[in-house]
Design an enzyme around this catalytic site. Sequence first.
Site, PDB file in Angstrom:
ATOM      1  N   SER A  50      -8.558  -1.266  -2.936  1.00  0.00           N
ATOM      2  CA  SER A  50      -7.981  -0.006  -2.617  1.00  0.00           C
ATOM      3  C   SER A  50      -9.221   0.433  -3.697  1.00  0.00           C
ATOM      4  O   SER A  50     -10.501   1.377  -3.425  1.00  0.00           O
ATOM      5  CB  SER A  50      -7.791   1.579  -2.478  1.00  0.00           C
ATOM      6  OG  SER A  50      -6.493   1.160  -2.046  1.00  0.00           O
ATOM      7  N   TYR A 100      -2.211  -1.391   7.915  1.00  0.00           N
ATOM      8  CA  TYR A 100      -3.074  -2.245   8.492  1.00  0.00           C
ATOM      9  C   TYR A 100      -2.859  -2.627   9.417  1.00  0.00           C
ATOM     10  O   TYR A 100      -2.023  -1.263  10.946  1.00  0.00           O
ATOM     11  CB  TYR A 100      -2.281  -3.651   8.077  1.00  0.00           C
ATOM     12  CG  TYR A 100      -2.924  -3.523   6.024  1.00  0.00           C
ATOM     13  CD1 TYR A 100      -3.981  -3.951   5.339  1.00  0.00           C
ATOM     14  CD2 TYR A 100      -1.727  -3.800   5.332  1.00  0.00           C
ATOM     15  CE1 TYR A 100      -4.195  -4.238   4.737  1.00  0.00           C
ATOM     16  CE2 TYR A 100      -1.666  -4.125   4.847  1.00  0.00           C
ATOM     17  CZ  TYR A 100      -3.265  -3.963   3.539  1.00  0.00           C
ATOM     18  OH  TYR A 100      -2.953  -4.369   1.848  1.00  0.00           O
ATOM     19  N   ARG A 149       1.029  -1.507   0.034  1.00  0.00           N
ATOM     20  CA  ARG A 149      -0.035  -0.130   0.110  1.00  0.00           C
ATOM     21  C   ARG A 149       0.983   1.284  -0.190  1.00  0.00           C
ATOM     22  O   ARG A 149       1.024   1.999   0.927  1.00  0.00           O
ATOM     23  CB  ARG A 149      -1.245   0.142   1.159  1.00  0.00           C
ATOM     24  CG  ARG A 149      -1.762  -1.361   1.262  1.00  0.00           C
ATOM     25  CD  ARG A 149      -2.661  -2.052   0.901  1.00  0.00           C
ATOM     26  NE  ARG A 149      -3.626  -0.949   0.141  1.00  0.00           N
ATOM     27  CZ  ARG A 149      -5.009  -1.506   0.595  1.00  0.00           C
ATOM     28  NH1 ARG A 149      -5.135  -2.511   1.773  1.00  0.00           N
ATOM     29  NH2 ARG A 149      -6.295  -0.282   0.750  1.00  0.00           N
ATOM     30  N   GLN A 162      -0.061   3.000  -6.303  1.00  0.00           N
ATOM     31  CA  GLN A 162      -1.775   3.042  -5.467  1.00  0.00           C
ATOM     32  C   GLN A 162      -2.824   2.500  -6.770  1.00  0.00           C
ATOM     33  O   GLN A 162      -3.572   2.519  -6.874  1.00  0.00           O
ATOM     34  CB  GLN A 162      -2.237   5.107  -5.533  1.00  0.00           C
ATOM     35  CG  GLN A 162      -2.198   4.629  -3.796  1.00  0.00           C
ATOM     36  CD  GLN A 162      -2.171   6.169  -3.512  1.00  0.00           C
ATOM     37  OE1 GLN A 162      -1.496   6.872  -3.878  1.00  0.00           O
ATOM     38  NE2 GLN A 162      -2.920   6.875  -2.689  1.00  0.00           N
ATOM     39  N   ASP A 220      -3.697  -0.950  -7.116  1.00  0.00           N
ATOM     40  CA  ASP A 220      -4.287  -1.366  -5.352  1.00  0.00           C
ATOM     41  C   ASP A 220      -5.750  -1.553  -5.908  1.00  0.00           C
ATOM     42  O   ASP A 220      -6.394  -0.856  -5.421  1.00  0.00           O
ATOM     43  CB  ASP A 220      -3.997  -0.049  -4.797  1.00  0.00           C
ATOM     44  CG  ASP A 220      -4.293  -0.062  -3.113  1.00  0.00           C
ATOM     45  OD1 ASP A 220      -4.794  -1.913  -2.843  1.00  0.00           O
ATOM     46  OD2 ASP A 220      -4.126   0.323  -2.119  1.00  0.00           O
TER      47      ASP A 220
END
Length: 375
Positions: free
Chosen positions: A131, A226, A120, A125, A128
Amino acid sequence: MIIGILKEPAGEKRVSMLPAQLTPLLQLGVEVWVEKGAGILSCVADADYEAMGAKISDRDALIRTSDIIAGFWLKETAELMHAKKGVVFIGVLQPLFNYKQMQAMAEMGCTAFSLDMIPRTTRAQSMDVLSSQANIAGYKAVLKAADLLPHYFPMFMTAAGSIPPAKVLILGAGVAGLQAIATAKRLGAVVEVSDTRPAVKEEVMSLGAKFIEVEGAADASAAGGYAVEQSDEFKQKQRERLAASVAKSDVIIATAQIQGKKAPLLIDEAMLKLMKPGSVVIDLAASTGGNVFGVEQNTITQINGITLYGNSHLAADMPVDASKVYGKNLYNFLQLIVSKEGVIQLNFEDDIVKGCCILHNGAVVHDRILSLINN
Ligand code: NAD
């Protein structure tokens, strides 16, 4: 080189690439084969793929011929065994839960990337998938709740009386939770939020929601962003702090997860009974046990007049955009492993390639998966 796009298993509406996303891939000089009917539930026909330059194939030929096989869920391992030796699979393998399956898959001599294991980081991004899908799930969770709730979400002052705004409690302010806050606020609800990571307090408040503070959460700074499991003492304190909010909530949207572990149970049976009849719970953590007592994955249940809906794959209920963003994530990842000349080039010095590579040439190569297998 051939990249094959699989049709997803029954019940899954998403597809891992849409026709509009094929052009940059084909420009690399690769062929793209798409399994017959793969896009139907995402509102695209085989002809739409053909018009963009893909070849439509039956499943067996696609599996036997492709050099890279991409999908969302790659679950039918028996069929995938027919793939070429050295094939590269890309999908969401959930290897932290399916580690035994990973070992079986390795035996076919393949390489496998699991996009849910992508680090992450800022650079990752655009690939991802957790997400991109969680964002949709958080949005959809609120719409589902609004649909199931026998009340308005917004406040109304009418000649026939006033309607107070719905009170929404959101458990977990990760990607799904933050989108749920924004969506519930847009619909006019009053929103409270609980999370164990103090770092999210500011984001929660900037969205106009109230952050419920509980002191003493375990330090999660080494967990890659996390959350980590909490002590029994913290869990008790959190339950006590949440009780008053649970009692007044019309809706709970539960999104709290701990990577690779069972979801934390945040609302036990006694707390659930504090809710009023007609209240609604949507639990996005249902597939890993749920945050709320009584929730079952893919099921709507009633307890004391409270409606509970468990669904960890709610993004699939908005398949066009879910496929669009997944396809974009997949394309961005492919750019890391397919050269400009259209051949597979794996650079394990790259933290993204290394971080989500579970199998390579028939061996399990991911440290966390290896340690799960060996313990
Ligand atoms: P997730 O789905 O793993 O968990 C959802 C939320 O539940 C998290 O915010 C977590 O802190 C919370 N939670 C866990 N246990 C809880 C408990 N007992 N009580 C209350 N809340 C609890 O999270 P996610 O949405 O996948 O995000 C994981 C992390 O990755 C976050 O830190 C997020 O900001 C970060 N992230 C970073 C990037 C990036 O930089 N590229 C992109 C996306 C997410």
